[in-house]
Each structure stands twice: as C-alpha cells, then as structure tokens.
Motif scaffolding. Structure first.
Motif, mmCIF file in Angstrom:
data_model
loop_
_atom_site.group_PDB
_atom_site.id
_atom_site.type_symbol
_atom_site.label_atom_id
_atom_site.label_comp_id
_atom_site.label_asym_id
_atom_site.label_seq_id
_atom_site.Cartn_x
_atom_site.Cartn_y
_atom_site.Cartn_z
ATOM 1 N N GLU A 93 -2.784 8.460 14.655
ATOM 2 C CA GLU A 93 -1.665 8.084 15.522
ATOM 3 C C GLU A 93 -0.829 6.977 14.887
ATOM 4 O OE1 GLU A 93 -3.468 7.142 19.266
ATOM 5 O OE2 GLU A 93 -3.679 9.244 19.828
ATOM 6 N N SER A 94 -1.481 6.049 14.219
ATOM 7 C CA SER A 94 -0.752 4.972 13.542
ATOM 8 C C SER A 94 0.114 5.523 12.414
ATOM 9 C CB SER A 94 -1.720 3.930 12.983
ATOM 10 O OG SER A 94 -2.404 3.288 14.028
ATOM 11 N N ILE A 95 -0.416 6.460 11.652
ATOM 12 C CA ILE A 95 0.363 7.086 10.584
ATOM 13 C C ILE A 95 1.549 7.838 11.179
ATOM 14 C CG2 ILE A 95 0.326 8.884 8.795
ATOM 15 C CD1 ILE A 95 -2.584 8.004 8.204
ATOM 16 N N SER A 96 1.306 8.544 12.262
ATOM 17 C CA SER A 96 2.385 9.272 12.926
ATOM 18 C C SER A 96 3.474 8.315 13.415
ATOM 19 C CB SER A 96 1.812 10.061 14.108
ATOM 20 O OG SER A 96 2.831 10.720 14.801
ATOM 21 N N ASN A 97 3.084 7.193 13.991
ATOM 22 C CA ASN A 97 4.051 6.191 14.448
ATOM 23 C C ASN A 97 4.831 5.603 13.276
ATOM 24 O OD1 ASN A 97 3.301 6.527 17.110
ATOM 25 N ND2 ASN A 97 1.882 4.811 17.117
ATOM 26 N N LEU A 98 4.153 5.382 12.168
ATOM 27 C CA LEU A 98 4.812 4.857 10.973
ATOM 28 C C LEU A 98 5.884 5.832 10.484
ATOM 29 C CD1 LEU A 98 4.976 2.779 8.647
ATOM 30 C CD2 LEU A 98 3.180 4.102 7.510
ATOM 31 N N ILE A 99 5.537 7.100 10.422
ATOM 32 C CA ILE A 99 6.501 8.124 9.994
ATOM 33 C C ILE A 99 7.682 8.166 10.954
ATOM 34 C CG2 ILE A 99 6.849 10.618 9.697
ATOM 35 C CD1 ILE A 99 3.903 10.699 8.687
ATOM 36 N N SER A 100 7.412 8.077 12.234
ATOM 37 C CA SER A 100 8.478 8.084 13.236
ATOM 38 C C SER A 100 9.414 6.891 13.068
ATOM 39 C CB SER A 100 7.864 8.081 14.631
ATOM 40 O OG SER A 100 8.858 8.029 15.611
ATOM 41 N N GLN A 101 8.846 5.719 12.794
ATOM 42 C CA GLN A 101 9.674 4.527 12.595
ATOM 43 C C GLN A 101 10.537 4.646 11.346
ATOM 44 O OE1 GLN A 101 6.932 1.247 12.644
ATOM 45 N NE2 GLN A 101 6.778 1.234 14.876
ATOM 46 N N LEU A 126 0.854 -1.174 0.000
ATOM 47 C CA LEU A 126 0.000 0.000 0.000
ATOM 48 C C LEU A 126 0.894 1.229 0.000
ATOM 49 C CD1 LEU A 126 -2.883 1.164 0.324
ATOM 50 C CD2 LEU A 126 -2.527 1.054 2.783
ATOM 51 N N SER A 127 0.685 2.138 -0.937
ATOM 52 C CA SER A 127 1.542 3.311 -0.999
ATOM 53 C C SER A 127 1.171 4.303 0.106
ATOM 54 C CB SER A 127 1.445 3.980 -2.368
ATOM 55 O OG SER A 127 0.239 4.684 -2.493
ATOM 56 N N PHE A 128 2.151 5.102 0.471
ATOM 57 C CA PHE A 128 1.929 6.100 1.517
ATOM 58 C C PHE A 128 0.907 7.131 1.060
ATOM 59 C CE2 PHE A 128 3.113 9.890 3.975
ATOM 60 C CZ PHE A 128 2.929 9.369 5.254
ATOM 61 N N SER A 129 0.955 7.517 -0.221
ATOM 62 C CA SER A 129 0.001 8.518 -0.721
ATOM 63 C C SER A 129 -1.432 7.986 -0.651
ATOM 64 C CB SER A 129 0.352 8.946 -2.147
ATOM 65 O OG SER A 129 0.241 7.869 -3.038
ATOM 66 N N THR A 130 -1.625 6.698 -0.926
ATOM 67 C CA THR A 130 -2.963 6.105 -0.812
ATOM 68 C C THR A 130 -3.429 6.117 0.637
ATOM 69 O OG1 THR A 130 -2.517 4.665 -2.686
ATOM 70 C CG2 THR A 130 -4.341 4.043 -1.266
ATOM 71 N N LEU A 131 -2.533 5.817 1.542
ATOM 72 C CA LEU A 131 -2.855 5.825 2.967
ATOM 73 C C LEU A 131 -3.310 7.214 3.413
ATOM 74 C CD1 LEU A 131 -2.781 4.130 5.597
ATOM 75 C CD2 LEU A 131 -0.435 4.903 5.882
ATOM 76 N N ILE A 132 -2.572 8.235 3.005
ATOM 77 C CA ILE A 132 -2.917 9.609 3.379
ATOM 78 C C ILE A 132 -4.240 10.038 2.739
ATOM 79 C CG2 ILE A 132 -2.186 12.026 3.186
ATOM 80 C CD1 ILE A 132 -0.654 10.410 5.298
ATOM 81 N N LYS A 133 -4.455 9.658 1.485
ATOM 82 C CA LYS A 133 -5.713 10.002 0.807
ATOM 83 C C LYS A 133 -6.906 9.387 1.534
ATOM 84 C CE LYS A 133 -3.741 10.393 -3.819
ATOM 85 N NZ LYS A 133 -3.581 9.712 -5.119
ATOM 86 N N GLN A 134 -6.770 8.122 1.933
ATOM 87 C CA GLN A 134 -7.865 7.457 2.642
ATOM 88 C C GLN A 134 -8.100 8.082 4.020
ATOM 89 O OE1 GLN A 134 -10.043 5.201 1.471
ATOM 90 N NE2 GLN A 134 -9.029 5.533 -0.481
ATOM 91 N N TYR A 135 -7.029 8.475 4.681
ATOM 92 C CA TYR A 135 -7.153 9.136 5.985
ATOM 93 C C TYR A 135 -7.866 10.479 5.822
ATOM 94 C CZ TYR A 135 -5.868 11.308 10.408
ATOM 95 O OH TYR A 135 -5.906 11.948 11.624
ATOM 96 N N LYS A 136 -7.489 11.222 4.807
ATOM 97 C CA LYS A 136 -8.132 12.510 4.539
ATOM 98 C C LYS A 136 -9.617 12.312 4.242
ATOM 99 C CE LYS A 136 -7.759 16.580 1.608
ATOM 100 N NZ LYS A 136 -7.078 17.223 0.481
#
Length: 86
Positions: A63-71, A13-23
């Motif tokens: 929060e999960s997205i934030s943790n992913l970015i942190s990792q 799953l691409s990061f851009s797709t993840l952000i689009k779905q979150y938005k």
C-alpha cells in the motif's frame, strides 16, 4: 550510481531496489505459507500468528508503494497542467 547511497544527512533508495525488496518479502512469505499449509496439523498457533503478522506487513508495504506511485503521478500531472504554452 549505486542503488542505495547514504551519508549522515541523507539516504537515497532507488525505486527498483524498493520493488526488488518487496518482491523478496512476498516470496519469503509464500514459502512460509506453503510450509505451514503442508504441515498444518503439526503447526503451532504461534506460527499462524507470525505468518498473519508478516502478511499484514507485506500488505502495508504494498500500500505504501502504491501511495508513492500515486503521489509521483500527481506531481507529474500538476507539472504538466501548470506548463504555460510558449
């Protein structure tokens, strides 16, 4: 490359797709909150509970997205730190 690739053993799953779905989740929640606020005197208690539950879901995904970015940042920092001068 498509944004979501799947076979029986893996899914990418691409990061851009993840952000689009979150938005999209956030936008849908805002619409529901506005609708509920405009008719708060006629809203059923179940509607308030549903919106509260959806708010907690959006928070957890954020929060999960934030943790992913942190990792990812940690991995990059480690890789840079472990490089040996040539």
């Amino acid at each position: 490359m498509s944004e979501f690739i799947s076979d029986k053993n893996k899914a990418i799953l691409s990061f851009s797709t993840l952000i689009k779905q979150y938005k999209k989740m956030q936008s849908e929640l805002v619409i529901q909150i506005k609708a509920l606020a405009s008719n708060s005197s006629q809203a059923a208690p179940g509607q308030f509970l549903l919106v509260q539950f959806q708010m907690s879901q959006v928070t957890q995904v954020g929060e999960s997205i934030s943790n992913l970015i942190s990792q990812v940042n940690s991995v990059i920092n480690s890789a840079v730190r472990n490089q040996k001068p040539q």
